[in-house]
Design a protein around this motif. Structure first.
Motif, mmCIF file in Angstrom:
data_model
loop_
_atom_site.group_PDB
_atom_site.id
_atom_site.type_symbol
_atom_site.label_atom_id
_atom_site.label_comp_id
_atom_site.label_asym_id
_atom_site.label_seq_id
_atom_site.Cartn_x
_atom_site.Cartn_y
_atom_site.Cartn_z
ATOM 1 N N MET A 1 -4.398 7.774 5.009
ATOM 2 C CA MET A 1 -2.988 7.476 4.902
ATOM 3 C C MET A 1 -2.198 8.225 5.972
ATOM 4 N N PRO A 26 -4.623 8.943 0.210
ATOM 5 C CA PRO A 26 -3.718 8.759 -0.928
ATOM 6 C C PRO A 26 -4.152 9.639 -2.097
ATOM 7 N N ASP A 61 -0.034 5.426 7.648
ATOM 8 C CA ASP A 61 -0.390 4.040 7.330
ATOM 9 C C ASP A 61 -0.483 3.175 8.586
ATOM 10 N N ARG A 80 8.829 4.773 3.509
ATOM 11 C CA ARG A 80 7.528 5.365 3.185
ATOM 12 C C ARG A 80 7.546 6.855 2.871
ATOM 13 N N ARG A 157 5.171 6.581 -0.054
ATOM 14 C CA ARG A 157 3.737 6.788 0.153
ATOM 15 C C ARG A 157 3.415 8.265 0.338
ATOM 16 N N LEU A 158 4.370 9.001 0.921
ATOM 17 C CA LEU A 158 4.150 10.406 1.224
ATOM 18 C C LEU A 158 5.400 11.192 0.851
#
Length: 178
Positions: A1, A26, A61, A80, A157-158
């Motif tokens: 990721m 992830p 990503d 993200r 995502r982060l």
């Protein structure tokens, strides 16, 4: 990721980071620790695309920050990333609920649709009853929890957090980490 390759950064001729590399998948949970002034916040700012490295690259990503212009970096951060800043950056002219809903608004979510997830996160960090309050009415620990809820509300995502529990008592620190 997340891939960080040979990341370096200097300020006024002083090397702060030298050839830092890291891979995160992830679900990974990583703590960057060290004494004051060793580059922890600099590394977080580079990972967030808030600063540019002297050399190396950051890829989230598949998006290589070195190839993105400012608009591209802004979209990447908006969609993200969640970032909890040391200084909170809670906006004084917005209520607690509005501060938490802000990332959703920036993604084009309307007020009504943004309210439910914002309220749910405020409840999760123990501030449900403070949704209508103004930041000036909050303690430092409460503002930190607002900043944490705001960083999580859009399901990034982060999540990057610069001393995320520094102003929290042990019980609230454990609640936030959970």
């Amino acid at each position: 990721m997340l891939e960080i390759d040979a990341l370096s950064r200097s300020f006024s001729g002083r090397q702060v980071l030298a050839e830092v590399s890291l891979r995160l998948a992830p679900g990974d949970y990583v703590a960057i620790v060290g004494e004051s002034g060793v580059g922890k916040s600099t590394l977080l700012n580079l990972i967030a695309g808030l600063d540019r490295p002297d050399s190396g690259r950051v890829v989230l990503d598949g998006a290589d920050y070195t190839t993105l212009d400012e608009d591209g970096l802004t979209r990447l951060r908006r969609d993200r990333l969640g970032f909890v800043f040391q200084a909170f950056h809670v906006l004084p002219h917005l209520t607690v609920l509005q501060n938490v809903a802000l990332p959703l608004w920036l993604q084009g979510v309307d007020n009504a649709a943004a309210e439910a997830p914002a309220r749910a996160l405020l409840e999760a960090v123990g501030l449900g009853e403070r949704a209508g309050s103004w930041p000036r009415e909050l303690s430092g620990g409460e503002m930190q929890r607002v900043a944490i809820a705001r960083a999580l509300v859009h399901g990034p995502r982060l999540v990057l957090a610069d001393e995320p529990t520094g102003n929290l008592d042990p019980a609230n620190g454990a609640r936030v980490l959970a």
